[in-house]
Design a protein around this motif. Structure first.
Motif, PDB file in Angstrom:
ATOM      1  N   ASP A 499       0.870  -1.077   0.096  1.00 29.80           N
ATOM      2  CA  ASP A 499      -0.229   0.365  -0.084  1.00 29.80           C
ATOM      3  C   ASP A 499       0.636   1.492  -0.120  1.00 29.80           C
ATOM      4  OD1 ASP A 499      -1.146   2.030   0.885  1.00 29.80           O
ATOM      5  OD2 ASP A 499      -2.711   1.320   2.335  1.00 29.80           O
ATOM      6  N   HIS A 500       0.878   2.048  -1.215  1.00 28.00           N
ATOM      7  CA  HIS A 500       1.710   3.202  -0.754  1.00 28.00           C
ATOM      8  C   HIS A 500       1.296   4.978  -0.967  1.00 28.00           C
ATOM      9  CE1 HIS A 500       5.166   5.375  -2.625  1.00 28.00           C
ATOM     10  NE2 HIS A 500       6.040   4.779  -2.631  1.00 28.00           N
ATOM     11  N   GLY A 501      -0.508   4.888  -0.547  1.00 31.66           N
ATOM     12  CA  GLY A 501      -0.884   5.831   0.105  1.00 31.66           C
ATOM     13  C   GLY A 501      -1.402   6.160  -1.344  1.00 31.66           C
ATOM     14  N   ALA A 502      -0.838   8.001  -1.173  1.00 32.13           N
ATOM     15  CA  ALA A 502      -2.338   8.639  -2.138  1.00 32.13           C
ATOM     16  C   ALA A 502      -0.960   8.794  -3.274  1.00 32.13           C
ATOM     17  CB  ALA A 502      -2.940  10.158  -1.848  1.00 32.13           C
ATOM     18  N   TYR A 503       0.255   8.815  -2.608  1.00 36.02           N
ATOM     19  CA  TYR A 503       1.487   9.676  -4.157  1.00 36.02           C
ATOM     20  C   TYR A 503       2.281   8.234  -4.718  1.00 36.02           C
ATOM     21  CZ  TYR A 503      -1.057  13.416  -2.223  1.00 36.02           C
ATOM     22  OH  TYR A 503      -2.049  14.881  -2.358  1.00 36.02           O
ATOM     23  N   SER A 504       1.834   8.002  -5.828  1.00 34.63           N
ATOM     24  CA  SER A 504       3.073   6.525  -6.685  1.00 34.63           C
ATOM     25  C   SER A 504       4.929   7.232  -6.171  1.00 34.63           C
ATOM     26  CB  SER A 504       2.454   6.889  -7.146  1.00 34.63           C
ATOM     27  OG  SER A 504       2.493   7.703  -8.312  1.00 34.63           O
ATOM     28  N   TRP A 505       5.161   8.151  -6.272  1.00 30.00           N
ATOM     29  CA  TRP A 505       6.770   8.540  -6.354  1.00 30.00           C
ATOM     30  C   TRP A 505       7.175   7.429  -5.492  1.00 30.00           C
ATOM     31  CZ3 TRP A 505      10.568   9.063  -3.087  1.00 30.00           C
ATOM     32  CH2 TRP A 505      11.679  10.079  -3.956  1.00 30.00           C
ATOM     33  N   GLY A 506       8.251   6.497  -6.333  1.00 26.51           N
ATOM     34  CA  GLY A 506       9.229   6.392  -5.420  1.00 26.51           C
ATOM     35  C   GLY A 506       8.507   4.040  -4.889  1.00 26.51           C
ATOM     36  N   GLY A 507       7.086   4.624  -5.516  1.00 24.82           N
ATOM     37  CA  GLY A 507       6.488   3.036  -5.323  1.00 24.82           C
ATOM     38  C   GLY A 507       6.956   2.259  -6.063  1.00 24.82           C
TER      39      GLY A 507
END
Length: 973
Positions: A499-507
């Protein structure tokens, strides 16, 4: 407003001041008077960083209102205990026992310890621990062990049983410093309360500095923004500007934070995060506007008047919710599952379903479903940033950053300032553990400076910080593993959703970590695995020590214990049979770069056997005792594209200036750089006092890279060696002696030399193939073998860790106190991760205590760290990396120990007393604690793997990093 004039006796002198008795706390008054050694962390009296002595009693000054303080009371702060030229034994002990790491909590602890020694100058270790528990002193860096060591050492001096010299590290006469407990260069300022952290910098900014507060609506996790009403806020006293996305764009910014694309399978093609929310709220901590005013109070009052009208949207607060077939997209341009990484090995490469056959035909197999939590970093210092245009018209941002150059890349074009006119300076920093790899707070302060063209200071309350800063990605996982009749692993399958939450940067980078560290460091011949990562509407995922690997070990180290039990083999012996040995390959089909596993287990075996015997002897129906084991480890460096630079200059007085960005966040960037420089310049017989560090300012220092991926000592060390060799070659005379500065100048020789090191020089490195998971990304690893001994109270379900032992391989130790501190601190985080830490309920988990920060009695005093110092073949002076392995899998030693103690396996972390007690009740009723129903993770594992095999993507290679949103291509760990 009605003020009160008061006198207090502060540090022995009578001081007069005016205050607002209803609003001001004692900490407010002391800090306004310039006594900034009194730090304010939580602001709610739960961390103890603000400890002072009031009329002989230790109190937490951040919650002590002035209306409750009697006039002429006596106050002692850290500044009244000792000065740099007249240190108290407690301060000396703190410096020399390794009790100073980030140092933010040190003044509060030292004041508290001073108060203890006034009452009892001969305390036991347990009395010291009980004192700090009573006074709520929290340290997030040290694991408390070295702090107790320091109090015990100081007490000896106070009693007259030892001298200051006896507790002070004496520099070796032979100049052999490497590995020794040389005191950190920044320690002196920290123990005297003279290190100026972010909020201290704010107090000392010029008078015209404006203050910034965030408007963080906290009304929804997911909503359309219909209107942002700033009209009332704009009329509030002292307001200079209310800034929304519109004002930032009018000033030339894009409002879009830069993001990079790291994986071939990512579906994210445009950046997902804005500095200030525009059309939507994506998570609870989003900021919609900034209030800029003449004072902090005025700014906060104005921010509270900013109104936001919304249209509620569906909220997906976990991976399981977000990947349901009927879930709407969190970001319209990409499916919620935005990247995935398969792992196929052995028969799995030709046909993934054959792995299933191997497992089905094996003598023993087990399966399970597991959940690891959204772990908060819980640094004592929160978010505080200053921004201004300097004399060369650089937009200068003083902040907390784990990569000052990386921060420039992450700002990108969002502020409308050319990247070559951005300057990032690292403030003295109260820890990070990973959250400051993100540049969201930096962008907020930068936006205020760009719009107002004035110096600004932004400081969040701890609750604002808790909701704003990123967290460790939660995970949901299914797995199966099998072995033959001799207990030798035959095959493994796993399916992990992050679960990377609201923002994808680095996921799309972090999800490669479970694809590397599941079943590390074992020999597993046949593998079929898949790791997926998705956007949700909870707090975004970001780096946290051991980035991405704890999620892997949550699955694999539980399954290893379960399979050992199924096969009827002791869990230690089962691991012994299955560790990789020279020639064996990891799950990515490459040899392990190092094979210290056998020697480490030999070192641990007698300790384990003794622990098992002691647990059996002490076990009672009321207090069940158990022992748990876990293997762990982590990579060193960011991979085949990593690079670092450093410079060394010979100064006119024949001392040396070292320039680098070995970011110091408490882990030892200062002492690490010093130890490397001492060793590199050893032919000159240089002593520590002859080296001055210039660090962590992009205007002055070369780029040493990120302080993460356990890379900095390795990479910066190699760069330091190159710079030192260039300087030594220039200084060396034909007769073998060395030139002085004057002689260098007279000979027309440069006195400053740069060194650069790149991992491209290491043969064979390659990224994971996005279609198979085959790859060998990094040149070195660190290894940890953990042993936890626990006691479970069967009446309450409460677990207490009694003792923790770790055998590690971090290569050659550069500074023993610094490495031990990283070990103790990482282990304390592991224990908190296992038992209490969580950020899920945004109301309950809004402060440190609510989010489960471990206090000193939650962490055992007996933490034993044993270094297997195998010199690393690639690392500088034989060193590898340190820190992150210590937080990779220790939580599983604790969870395995709980199961060993009372038969309760906790599948969904944390192992709270309520969960353990519920399991005990099931067992008492004749039942068995079963794993949760198999987590729904989208398509079935083998269908997905077959789809990947049928539709491979082009493998981009080591130069795949694609810039998005105006960001330059940059490394990421």
């Amino acid at each position: 407003m009605k003020l009160r004039k008061m006198w207090l006796n502060i540090n022995g002198a009578n001081r007069v001041f005016a205050c607002n008795p209803e609003k001001d706390s004692l900490a407010d008054v002391l800090r306004r008077m310039g006594l900034t050694g009194t730090k304010v962390g939580c602001g709610t009296g739960v961390c103890g960083s603000c400890s002072v002595i009031l009329d002989g009693k230790v109190i937490r000054s951040c919650t002590k209102k002035m209306r409750t303080v009697e006039e002429y009371s006596k106050v002692i702060t850290i500044e009244g205990i000792g000065t740099p030229n007249n240190l108290h034994p407690v301060q000396v002990a703190w410096m020399n026992c390794g009790a100073v790491q980030c140092g933010f909590c040190s003044p509060g602890f030292i004041v508290s310890a001073y108060g203890l020694l006034l009452e009892n100058n001969n305390p036991t270790r347990e009395e010291v621990r009980e004192w700090f528990q009573k006074h709520r002193n929290v340290c997030r860096c040290t694991g408390y062990k070295q702090i107790v060591d320091a109090v015990m050492a100081a007490a000896k001096v106070v009693r007259g049983e030892a001298s200051i010299e006896d507790i002070t590290f004496q520099l070796p006469e032979d100049n052999e410093y490497y590995g020794k407990p040389v005191v950190r260069p920044t320690a002196l300022a920290k123990v005297c309360g003279l290190a100026d952290y972010g909020d201290d910098q704010e107090l000392k900014m010029p008078a015209e500095t404006l203050h910034v507060a965030v408007a963080q609506p906290r009304i929804a996790h997911h909503a359309k923004i219909l209107k942002i009403d700033t009209s009332e806020a704009e009329t509030m006293p002292g307001v200079v500007k209310i800034i929304t996305h519109k004002e930032l764009k009018e000033a030339g910014g894009t409002n879009m934070m830069a993001e990079g694309q790291f994986h071939e399978r990512t579906t994210v093609m445009v950046p997902s995060r804005k500095i200030l929310a525009e059309d939507k709220i994506f998570r609870y901590g989003d900021v919609v506007a900034l209030a800029v005013a003449d004072t902090k109070d005025h700014a906060r009052a104005a921010a509270a008047k900013i109104k936001v009208e919304i249209e509620q949207l569906p909220e997906y607060l976990s991976y399981l919710d977000a990947v349901m077939p009927d879930a709407m997209r969190v970001h319209e341009d990409t499916p919620n599952i935005f990247s995935m990484q398969p792992v196929m090995k052995g028969v799995g490469l030709e046909d993934p379903a054959k792995v299933q056959e191997v497992i089905d035909n094996s003598a023993h197999s087990v399966s399970g479903s597991f959940h690891s939590t959204r772990e908060p970093h819980l640094t004592i210092e929160g978010t505080t940033v200053q921004a201004y245009f300097d004399e060369d018209d650089y937009l200068t941002i003083q902040c907390k950053s784990q990569g000052v150059y990386s921060s420039i890349g992450r700002i990108g074009n969002s502020l409308g300032v050319p990247k070559d006119k951005l300057r990032i300076v690292l403030n003295p920093t109260g820890a990070s553990f990973g959250w400051s790899t993100n540049a969201g707070d930096i962008c907020l302060a930068g936006a205020a400076a760009v719009v107002t063209k004035m110096p600004v200071a932004l400081s969040m309350s701890y609750e604002e910080h808790q909701h704003f800063s990123g967290k460790r990605c939660p995970s949901y996982s299914n797995g199966r593993v099998a072995c033959d009749e001799n207990g030798i692993i035959t095959a493994a399958e796993f399916d992990i959703g992050m679960d990377h939450g609201a923002y994808s940067w680095g996921g799309d980078d972090i999800m490669t970590k479970p694809a590397r560290f599941s079943f590390f460091p074992y020999k597993v011949p046949h593998v079929a695995g898949l790791v997926r990562i998705a956007n949700t509407n909870h707090n975004f995922g970001t780096a946290y020590r051991s980035y991405g690997s704890p999620q892997a070990y949550t699955l694999s180290e539980a399954l290893m214990d379960m399979l050992a039990e199924k096969a009827g083999i002791d869990p230690f012996e089962f691991r012994w049979r299955n560790i990789a040995r020279p020639g064996d390959t990891n799950i990515n089909s490459y040899p392990f770069r190092q094979y210290p596993m056998e020697e480490m287990m030999k070192m641990m075996r007698p300790i384990y056997e003794k622990a098992v015997q002691e647990a059996k002897a002490a076990d009672t129906p009321a207090k069940r005792r158990g022992v748990g084991i876990s293997w762990g480890g982590f990579n060193v460096t960011e991979g085949g594209t990593d690079s670092a630079s450093a410079a060394i200059e010979l100064a006119p007085d024949n001392t040396f200036i070292k320039y680098d960005t070995y970011q110091e966040l408490g882990q030892g960037g200062d002492i690490g750089s010093l130890m490397l420089t001492l060793e590199a310049l050893k032919p000159l017989g240089v002593t520590p006092d002859r080296i001055r560090l210039v660090q962590n300012d992009t205007k002055l220092c070369p780029d040493s890279g990120m302080s993460g991926a356990s890379r900095t000592h390795f990479m910066s060390g190699k760069a330091t060696i190159v710079a030192a060799e260039k300087l030594l070659n220039a200084m060396r005379k034909p007769d073998g002696t060395y030139r002085t500065y004057d002689e260098m100048v007279a000979a027309g020789l440069e006195t400053k030399y740069y060194g650069k090191y790149q991992t491209v020089s290491v043969p064979g490195l390659c990224r994971l193939d996005p279609n198979t998971g085959i790859g060998d990304p990094t040149p070195a690893y660190t290894y940890c073998l953990n042993l936890a001994e626990v006691e479970v109270d069967t009446a309450t379900g409460k677990t207490r860790v009694l003792r923790f032992t770790c055998v590690d391989d971090v290569g050659r130790v550069g500074n023993i106190d610094a490495v031990n501190g990283q070990a103790y601190g990482g282990i304390s985080h592991c224990i908190g991760f296992a038992l209490s830490e969580n950020y899920h309920d945004v109301k309950k988990h809004a402060n440190m205590a609510g989010a489960g920060v471990p206090y000193i009695l939650d962490i055992p005093d007996e933490i034993n760290v044993i270094h297997f110092e195998r010199p690393d073949e690639e690392g500088p002076f034989g060193s590898s990396g340190a820190s992150e392995a210590f937080q990779s899998s220790g939580h599983m030693a604790v969870l395995n120990a709980i199961n060993n103690a009372c038969g309760v396996r906790v599948y969904e972390m944390p192992a709270t007393p309520e969960k353990v007690k519920a399991g005990l009740n099931i067992i008492a009723a004749g039942g068995k604690v079963e794993p949760p129903q198999k987590y729904f993770l989208g398509s079935e594992l083998y269908d997905e793997l077959e789809e990947i095999k049928a539709n491979p993507v082009k493998f981009g290679g080591d130069d795949f990093f694609i810039p998005l949103g105006g960001a330059s291509a940059e490394r990421f760990f």
